[in-house]
Design a protein around this motif. Structure first.
Motif, PDB file in Angstrom:
ATOM      1  N   SER A   1       0.834  -1.213   0.000  1.00 36.41           N
ATOM      2  CA  SER A   1       0.000   0.000   0.000  1.00 36.41           C
ATOM      3  C   SER A   1       0.861   1.253   0.000  1.00 36.41           C
ATOM      4  CB  SER A   1      -0.950  -0.017   1.196  1.00 36.41           C
ATOM      5  OG  SER A   1      -0.245  -0.264   2.403  1.00 36.41           O
TER       6      SER A   1
ATOM      7  N   LYS B   1       3.635  -9.850  -3.000  1.00 39.89           N
ATOM      8  CA  LYS B   1       2.391  -9.081  -3.158  1.00 39.89           C
ATOM      9  C   LYS B   1       1.717  -9.035  -1.796  1.00 39.89           C
ATOM     10  CE  LYS B   1      -1.650  -7.415  -4.486  1.00 39.89           C
ATOM     11  NZ  LYS B   1      -2.325  -7.405  -3.175  1.00 39.89           N
TER      12      LYS B   1
ATOM     13  N   SER C   1      -1.366  -7.850   0.787  1.00 38.97           N
ATOM     14  CA  SER C   1      -2.799  -7.606   0.698  1.00 38.97           C
ATOM     15  C   SER C   1      -3.068  -6.115   0.872  1.00 38.97           C
ATOM     16  CB  SER C   1      -3.543  -8.395   1.781  1.00 38.97           C
ATOM     17  OG  SER C   1      -3.191  -7.913   3.074  1.00 38.97           O
TER      18      SER C   1
ATOM     19  N   VAL D   1      -3.312  -3.461  -1.133  1.00 37.15           N
ATOM     20  CA  VAL D   1      -2.643  -2.372  -1.846  1.00 37.15           C
ATOM     21  C   VAL D   1      -3.646  -1.247  -2.106  1.00 37.15           C
ATOM     22  CG1 VAL D   1      -1.516  -1.724  -4.016  1.00 37.15           C
ATOM     23  CG2 VAL D   1      -0.885  -3.854  -2.870  1.00 37.15           C
TER      24      VAL D   1
ATOM     25  N   ASP E   1      -5.703  -4.681  -6.826  1.00 35.04           N
ATOM     26  CA  ASP E   1      -5.260  -5.845  -6.058  1.00 35.04           C
ATOM     27  C   ASP E   1      -5.472  -7.144  -6.832  1.00 35.04           C
ATOM     28  OD1 ASP E   1      -4.224  -5.397  -3.212  1.00 35.04           O
ATOM     29  OD2 ASP E   1      -5.893  -3.998  -3.289  1.00 35.04           O
TER      30      ASP E   1
ATOM     31  N   GLU F   1      -2.447  -9.625  -7.789  1.00 32.30           N
ATOM     32  CA  GLU F   1      -2.423 -10.983  -7.231  1.00 32.30           C
ATOM     33  C   GLU F   1      -2.352 -12.038  -8.323  1.00 32.30           C
ATOM     34  OE1 GLU F   1      -4.878  -9.413  -3.353  1.00 32.30           O
ATOM     35  OE2 GLU F   1      -5.899 -10.682  -4.812  1.00 32.30           O
TER      36      GLU F   1
ATOM     37  N   THR G   1      -9.236 -11.099   4.883  1.00 33.34           N
ATOM     38  CA  THR G   1      -9.104 -11.872   3.647  1.00 33.34           C
ATOM     39  C   THR G   1      -9.828 -13.206   3.761  1.00 33.34           C
ATOM     40  OG1 THR G   1      -6.934 -10.885   3.244  1.00 33.34           O
ATOM     41  CG2 THR G   1      -7.472 -12.870   2.001  1.00 33.34           C
TER      42      THR G   1
END
Length: 375
Positions: free
Chosen positions: A13, A90, A92, A94, A98, A102, A125
């Motif tokens: 992020s 990667k 979670s 962002v 996403d 991913e 998630t």
């Protein structure tokens, strides 16, 4: 053990802005510790959510920061650049493309290049994919070399492995001693209890229970709440709302009050073993921490000696009523010694290295035709 230094591409992020970005401290601690151990990190972050307009650090010396436009074309350019890396991460959340990231980072996976999904909000998630069998991330889980999380313990590990993860390992939040440490108190943060956290849907009810209700019930005590989004929230007159607190002020915010409150988001409390970044930040400043209850607290701190635990707002008020300045200082000092001995980002980076090198060796053995148990 293969101990070569890695060139790491990290999609997250933001590294340079903590604005609406609770993972910033975590990213900075992990990336800095990896850099100090000789690894090179390029951190790719989108220009989104006004984060670049609210940066709280310049580009750090411990990573190359690539800020890209929030467009698919720009994201694909970054993915092309990441082909030069030994390891692609990667993260979670962002917040921009996403699903694309991913999916596309997995195309970078080779026999020599690992691709990892690093979940900085595993409870959210897992809840999402469990409630939607069509979630596009669901079939991707088994394809990642590793799933890392910043919390969750056995419940999260078992949940991810049930979804086909090759392996899931928590790399818990920790203390970055270069940025979070004891400082002189500041009068503007003086109060009996302070809480710092953004207003989020699965946190708000717990903030009412553990912070706002005790404040209303103890009008003789002073309370401070910091973070984004609370401006229109009804509060009793003994609560002061101070808005977003920049990272440079976190140490004083933690050092000054008699006690600092940690309130977990509902999903993290439910999964347990998910200490928020602010717990280690506060402990690193020598704060006396009161936390809501969640399973696994004693894995990190000894209750009543290094941290105080409340199962309700009524218990928060009761703790405050009986807490002396001397007790608060002793508990804060004990927490400080604990994080220095067991919960710094150097500890976490060492754990991550061992994990990565083990995985590399396993892959090398598989390519050579030998099994791990043969070695």
């Amino acid at each position: 053990m293969n101990s070569r230094k890695l060139n790491i591409a990290f999609f997250g992020s933001s590294l340079v802005s903590a604005y609406w970005n609770g993972a910033a401290t975590y990213y900075r601690g992990i990336v800095r510790a990896l850099h100090e151990r000789g690894h090179q990190i390029t951190f790719y972050e989108p220009d989104a959510y006004d984060r670049q307009q609210n940066r709280d650090i310049p580009d750090p010396e411990y990573a190359k920061v690539v800020v890209y436009e929030a467009t698919e074309e720009a994201a694909h350019r970054c993915l092309t650049q990441a082909e030069a890396a030994d390891l692609v991460v990667k993260a979670s959340g962002v917040g921009v493309f996403d699903e694309l990231l991913e999916r596309e980072v997995l195309k970078l996976k080779t026999d020599e290049r690992m691709v990892i999904f690093w979940d900085v909000d595993a409870p959210a998630t897992l809840d999402r994919v469990h409630h939607n069998a069509q979630d596009p991330f669901l079939p991707l889980i088994p394809q990642y070399d590793l799933i890392l999380t910043y919390g969750g313990g056995d419940p999260v590990i078992q949940a991810y492995e049930a979804l086909g993860a090759q392996r899931c390992v928590p790399i818990y939040n920790a203390l970055d001693t270069t940025t979070h440490h004891p400082v002189a108190p500041e009068p503007r943060f003086a109060c009996d209890l302070a809480f710092l956290g953004n207003r989020l849907p699965d946190r708000e009810v717990r903030v009412e229970e553990f912070f706002l209700n005790p404040a209303a019930a103890t009008p003789d005590k002073r309370f401070i709440i910091g973070g984004s989004g609370w401006g229109d929230k009804p509060m009793s007159s003994n609560v002061t709302y101070i808005g977003h607190v920049y990272t440079k002020d976190h140490n004083a915010f933690n050092c000054t009050p008699k006690a600092v409150l940690n309130i977990s988001r509902e999903s993290m409390a439910r999964y347990g073993f998910s200490p928020a970044t602010r717990v280690f930040e506060a402990a690193g400043a020598g704060a006396c921490i009161i936390t809501d209850y969640w399973e696994g607290i004693d894995f990190f701190f000894e209750p009543e000696q290094e941290i105080l635990v409340a199962k309700s707002g009524t218990e928060v008020a009761s703790i405050l009523a009986g807490l002396t300045d001397e007790q608060a200082k002793a508990i804060g000092q004990a927490a400080y010694q604990k994080v220095l001995s067991a919960h710094t980002y150097n500890h976490r980076a060492e754990q991550l290295e061992q994990l990565l090198y083990t995985k590399v060796n396993q892959q090398a053995l598989a390519l050579s035709g030998a099994s791990v148990t043969d070695k």
